[in-house]
Design an enzyme around this catalytic site. Structure first.
Site, short mmCIF file in Angstrom:
data_model
loop_
_atom_site.label_atom_id
_atom_site.label_comp_id
_atom_site.label_asym_id
_atom_site.label_seq_id
_atom_site.Cartn_x
_atom_site.Cartn_y
_atom_site.Cartn_z
CB SER A 101 -3.29 -3.40 7.60
OG SER A 101 -2.84 -2.97 6.33
CE LYS A 153 -6.61 6.53 -18.09
NZ LYS A 153 -6.10 7.38 -17.01
#
Length: 283
Positions: A101, A153
């Site tokens: 990764s 949010k």
């Protein structure tokens, strides 16, 4: 002083051996925080600045990294390439237990990549991890109060059931990051990549020996032996560390008198996060 004296020594009596600076990139990649040193652009800046100096033969990256932040991975790799171009120096990467990764992202900053035959290499993908506790507060008799300005949010709130639209938005974000990762690997590895893209960029990882066949790395080899083959038995390998060391930072140096103790819970969480990254690869 020594350099000024050496100019008076006849050339036939001087011996000049190639020097390789070795930078160790060990651990998960994450923005610097808490007590523990991290692999971050900020923490590595003085190390890289010290490593890339004119007059040396090259820089070797000793990598043992399971991944982490894609942003920090990009910042570190970009800085390595910038310094390599400025100083006109070759860069060699050597993978240890794992360069996966973000760890493989860092390896791609090198001109050539080597690994042990059993190193874990690849995992070209992006992951978002977390937990959900939608029923936990109810069982505990706790009322959670969240007030927001902005409809999205509180998306992916771990104490609320997942919403399909929030998951779709996250997956879009991950796919865009994955596209950046793939573009960087293609740019750096170019025609050396072999095999189907659907396999190479699927997030799978392989042993070093298999990674050679896929073009993810250039060969099976260890740092000392490979560099001696390239530069001769007299090559000097010089480890480059952070100026002043990281010991005082670990002990809370440079913070308030109680700073180190106040951040111990944060350090424990970072240790758990680090353990999670390594465990993905059975390490």
């Amino acid at each position: 002083m020594l350099k000024s004296l050496l100019k008076f020594v006849p050339a036939r009596f001087r011996k000049s051996y190639p020097v390789i600076h070795v930078v160790r990139l060990d651990g998960p990649i994450m923005a610097e925080r808490g007590l523990r040193p991290t692999l971050s652009a900020k923490a590595l800046e003085p190390v890289l600045a010290k490593a890339f100096r004119k007059g040396i033969a090259g820089v070797a990256l000793s990598i043992n990294c399971p991944g982490g932040s894609p942003v920090q991975s990009a910042l570190i790799a970009s800085r390595i390439r910038q310094l390599a171009a400025e100083k006109n120096l070759p860069v060699y990467a050597f993978c240890e237990d794992v360069a996966a990764s973000g760890g493989y992202w860092l390896a791609c900053a090198a001109d050539e990549i080597y690994a042990d035959e059993n190193s874990i290499v690849g995992s070209i993908g992006v992951i978002a991890m977390g937990f959900g506790f939608p029923e936990a507060l109810k069982k505990l008799g706790v009322e959670r109060r969240v007030h927001t300005a902005g409809d999205n949010k509180s998306q992916l709130d771990p104490f609320q059931p997942e919403k399909p639209e929030d998951v779709e938005r996250l997956e879009t974000l991950l796919n865009e990051m994955h596209a950046s990762f793939k573009a960087m690997v293609k740019e750096r590895r170019g025609a050396r990549l072999k095999g189907e893209e659907s396999e190479i960029f699927s997030g799978l990882y392989w042993r070093g020996e298999k990674a050679v066949g896929l073009g993810l790395i250039d060969g099976v080899g260890h740092l000392q032996t490979t560099l001696r083959m390239k530069f001769g038995d007299k090559v000097q390998l010089r480890p480059i560390g952070a100026p002043g060391g990281w010991g005082l930072r670990f002990l809370g140096g440079g913070r308030g008198a109680a700073g180190g103790f106040a951040e111990l819970p944060d350090a424990a969480l970072e240790a758990l996060e680090s353990r999670a990254w390594w465990s993905r690869f059975g390490l």
